[in-house]
Design a protein around this motif. Structure first.
Motif, PDB file in Angstrom:
ATOM      1  N   GLY A 186      67.000  70.987  38.656  1.00  0.00           N
ATOM      2  CA  GLY A 186      67.050  70.191  37.421  1.00  0.00           C
ATOM      3  C   GLY A 186      66.061  70.767  36.410  1.00  0.00           C
ATOM      4  N   ALA A 187      66.221  70.333  35.165  1.00  0.00           N
ATOM      5  CA  ALA A 187      65.302  70.808  34.118  1.00  0.00           C
ATOM      6  C   ALA A 187      63.948  70.108  34.230  1.00  0.00           C
ATOM      7  CB  ALA A 187      65.921  70.527  32.748  1.00  0.00           C
ATOM      8  N   LYS A 188      63.957  68.929  34.809  1.00  0.00           N
ATOM      9  CA  LYS A 188      62.760  68.086  34.840  1.00  0.00           C
ATOM     10  C   LYS A 188      61.508  68.772  35.411  1.00  0.00           C
ATOM     11  CE  LYS A 188      62.903  63.144  35.411  1.00  0.00           C
ATOM     12  NZ  LYS A 188      63.450  62.109  36.304  1.00  0.00           N
ATOM     13  N   ILE A 221      59.045  70.560  33.082  1.00  0.00           N
ATOM     14  CA  ILE A 221      58.122  69.761  32.263  1.00  0.00           C
ATOM     15  C   ILE A 221      56.795  69.636  33.020  1.00  0.00           C
ATOM     16  CG2 ILE A 221      57.723  67.495  31.192  1.00  0.00           C
ATOM     17  CD1 ILE A 221      60.845  67.101  31.288  1.00  0.00           C
ATOM     18  N   PHE A 252      61.448  60.860  25.944  1.00  0.00           N
ATOM     19  CA  PHE A 252      61.719  60.885  27.388  1.00  0.00           C
ATOM     20  C   PHE A 252      60.416  60.483  28.102  1.00  0.00           C
ATOM     21  CE2 PHE A 252      62.760  63.731  31.211  1.00  0.00           C
ATOM     22  CZ  PHE A 252      63.676  62.834  31.730  1.00  0.00           C
ATOM     23  N   TYR A 273      57.360  62.686  29.784  1.00  0.00           N
ATOM     24  CA  TYR A 273      56.307  63.445  29.087  1.00  0.00           C
ATOM     25  C   TYR A 273      54.975  62.682  29.148  1.00  0.00           C
ATOM     26  CZ  TYR A 273      60.503  65.466  26.897  1.00  0.00           C
ATOM     27  OH  TYR A 273      61.726  66.023  26.669  1.00  0.00           O
ATOM     28  N   ASN A 302      61.438  67.715  21.875  1.00  0.00           N
ATOM     29  CA  ASN A 302      62.690  67.460  22.591  1.00  0.00           C
ATOM     30  C   ASN A 302      63.764  67.144  21.564  1.00  0.00           C
ATOM     31  OD1 ASN A 302      64.092  64.571  24.233  1.00  0.00           O
ATOM     32  ND2 ASN A 302      64.727  66.682  24.463  1.00  0.00           N
ATOM     33  N   ASN A 335      66.274  62.562  23.240  1.00  0.00           N
ATOM     34  CA  ASN A 335      66.522  61.365  24.033  1.00  0.00           C
ATOM     35  C   ASN A 335      65.304  60.481  23.804  1.00  0.00           C
ATOM     36  OD1 ASN A 335      66.879  59.444  25.996  1.00  0.00           O
ATOM     37  ND2 ASN A 335      66.571  60.810  27.742  1.00  0.00           N
ATOM     38  N   ASP A 391      62.087  71.097  24.990  1.00  0.00           N
ATOM     39  CA  ASP A 391      63.099  70.592  25.923  1.00  0.00           C
ATOM     40  C   ASP A 391      64.426  70.500  25.168  1.00  0.00           C
ATOM     41  OD1 ASP A 391      64.738  69.057  27.523  1.00  0.00           O
ATOM     42  OD2 ASP A 391      63.168  67.659  28.139  1.00  0.00           O
ATOM     43  N   VAL A 443      67.629  70.263  26.516  1.00  0.00           N
ATOM     44  CA  VAL A 443      68.740  69.976  27.436  1.00  0.00           C
ATOM     45  C   VAL A 443      69.981  69.403  26.741  1.00  0.00           C
ATOM     46  CG1 VAL A 443      67.307  69.717  29.513  1.00  0.00           C
ATOM     47  CG2 VAL A 443      67.910  67.689  28.198  1.00  0.00           C
ATOM     48  N   TYR A 444      69.801  68.908  25.501  1.00  0.00           N
ATOM     49  CA  TYR A 444      70.973  68.393  24.757  1.00  0.00           C
ATOM     50  C   TYR A 444      71.454  69.375  23.688  1.00  0.00           C
ATOM     51  CZ  TYR A 444      69.741  64.073  27.126  1.00  0.00           C
ATOM     52  OH  TYR A 444      69.468  63.149  28.091  1.00  0.00           O
ATOM     53  N   SER A 450      72.782  69.725  33.744  1.00  0.00           N
ATOM     54  CA  SER A 450      73.098  68.303  33.952  1.00  0.00           C
ATOM     55  C   SER A 450      73.953  67.724  32.845  1.00  0.00           C
ATOM     56  CB  SER A 450      71.804  67.483  34.022  1.00  0.00           C
ATOM     57  OG  SER A 450      71.125  67.732  35.217  1.00  0.00           O
ATOM     58  N   LYS A 451      73.539  67.931  31.596  1.00  0.00           N
ATOM     59  CA  LYS A 451      74.196  67.257  30.475  1.00  0.00           C
ATOM     60  C   LYS A 451      75.402  68.072  29.980  1.00  0.00           C
ATOM     61  CE  LYS A 451      70.433  64.816  30.842  1.00  0.00           C
ATOM     62  NZ  LYS A 451      70.265  63.444  31.264  1.00  0.00           N
ATOM     63  N   ARG A 477      71.369  69.188  40.670  1.00  0.00           N
ATOM     64  CA  ARG A 477      69.948  69.508  40.487  1.00  0.00           C
ATOM     65  C   ARG A 477      69.769  70.995  40.163  1.00  0.00           C
ATOM     66  NH1 ARG A 477      69.106  66.731  38.125  1.00  0.00           N
ATOM     67  NH2 ARG A 477      66.839  66.665  38.189  1.00  0.00           N
TER      68      ARG A 477
END
Ligand SMILES: Cc1ncc(COP(=O)(O)O)c(C=O)c1O
Length: 390
Positions: free
Chosen positions: A100-102, A105, A126, A129, A172, A176, A205, A207-208, A237-238, A246
């Protein structure tokens, strides 16, 4: 009384989406029908070509440990993809693949931020953070995102807050929970302020980055000289509806990539091998499915925004990106923090309070429109009816 827990655990935050999901599931077990607008994941199936690539990889023996930083094929595919989409030259050794990207971070903060350093981050944002910044003992410095700025950052306020103590700026965008994006002015001002700082790192970040309805994604890493000052976070993920696989990654300067790989060795060892082979197919294979998902989100965005604006006490801006809306609920006769529980129990709609994303989210709520149009319409109707009883 003595405690088994380390003191630092008191500083660790959480993601409320998972808690609301658990509450909603408990109600469903009792026979209630709940419409899920709380969790941030596409409701679509992962595209078939990607699933097939994973099956093929599993049968071909991709079921063992692989290098901590990622299998070479995926690091190459990511380097190619980021180079092309951000207009920079990223090498495979500057890419670290994670579950995952998480984790990127957390790892970036662990690798770069000292106790007491200042870290700027978007708020509402998010929640991970702020949680991570507090957990390692750094000082969180929020960048408030306001509705009147279309949820972009306030350039003047942000530039003022970047000081000698600032070690990291977390961006980000698309964001989000607000769906906001950075303006050209935002990016240029940050660039001007940090371009000569060798002691500061930007974590961007993104991810979107593919779920955008108007305009194009802009990364701060694309500015002259910023590639080596930026950690680009992105993932699968998105964009490809792959939350359960993951799979994510960071692109960053080589010496930092080595440190983050070392953190991977100390934590996960490596990322699931067949997920990574699916990731190669996701990036290099046909993109029509991912584009179709965005078109579906675009249609749902129209339905949810216009529906919310018809409810007394709610106003909702149209998000420029992501699959979230962040309506203003200050006109309702209920505190925004109590609203999700009220809606869950009285309307059977799972939603999140804006404050789940930080103090500047007060007076707002986050709804994900990663759900079907009939479900969104039903949720809007039920919310309207329940709110009329207040
Ligand atoms: C802004 C942001 N960053 C990172 C993530 C984590 O995504 P992943 O599933 O790739 O770990 C999320 C997921 O909700 C997110 O919203």
């Amino acid at each position: 009384m003595a405690s088994i827990f380390a003191k630092r655990m008191q500083e660790l935050g959480t993601e409320t989406a998972f808690e609301v999901l658990a509450k909603a599931k408990a109600l469903e077990k009792q026979g209630r029908e709940i419409i899920h607008l709380e969790i941030g994941e596409p409701d679509f199936e992962t595209p078939k070509n990607i699933r097939d690539a994973a099956t093929k990889a599993m049968n071909a023996g991709y079921t063992h440990y692989v290098p901590a930083a990622g299998i070479p094929e995926l690091r190459e595919a990511v380097a190619e993809y980021i180079s092309k989409t951000r207009h920079i030259d990223v090498k495979p050794e500057e890419v670290v693949v994670t579950p995952g990207a998480k984790p990127i971070i957390f790892f970036s903060i662990l690798a770069c931020v000292e106790v007491g350093n200042e870290v700027m981050y978007p708020n509402p944002g998010f929640p991970i953070y702020e949680s991570m910044i507090n957990f390692i003992g750094a000082k969180p410095v929020p960048m408030p995102l306001k509705e009147e700025n279309n949820f972009a950052i306030d350039t003047e306020d942000t530039v003022k807050k970047i000081s000698n103590k600032t070690k990291m700026i977390i961006l980000n965008f698309p964001e989000n929970p607000t769906g906001g994006v950075l303006t050209k002015e935002n990016l240029e001002a940050i660039f001007d302020k940090v371009k000569n700082r060798d002691d500061l790192i930007i974590v961007s970040d993104e991810v979107y980055s593919r779920i955008i309805y108007e305009g194009e994604h802009r990364s701060i890493a694309s500015f002259l000289g910023m590639k080596d000052k930026t950690v680009i976070i992105d993932g699968f993920s998105k964009t490809y509806a792959m939350t359960g696989w993951r799979l994510g990654y960071g692109a960053m300067r080589k010496d930092l990539a080595e440190k983050i790989s070392q953190l991977m060795i100390n934590s996960n060892s490596c990322t699931c091998a067949f997920s990574q082979m699916a990731g190669v197919e996701a990036l290099r294979g046909p993109q029509e499915e991912a584009e179709r998902m965005v078109e579906q989100f675009r249609r749902r965005r129209e339905v949810i925004v216009s529906g919310l604006n018809k409810i007394d006490g709610i106003t909702c801006k149209k998000p420029q990106a992501t699959f979230y809306v962040f309506p203003n609920v200050k006109g309702l006769k209920i505190d925004s923090r109590k609203l999700p529980d009220f809606l869950l129990h009285n309307a059977g709609v799972a939603a999140l309070s804006g404050t789940s994303f930080g103090e500047y989210g007060k007076g707002y709520m986050r709804l994900s429109f990663a759900n079907s149009i009939p479900n969104i319409e039903k949720a809007l109707k039920r919310m309207d009816e329940a709110l009329k009883t207040l």
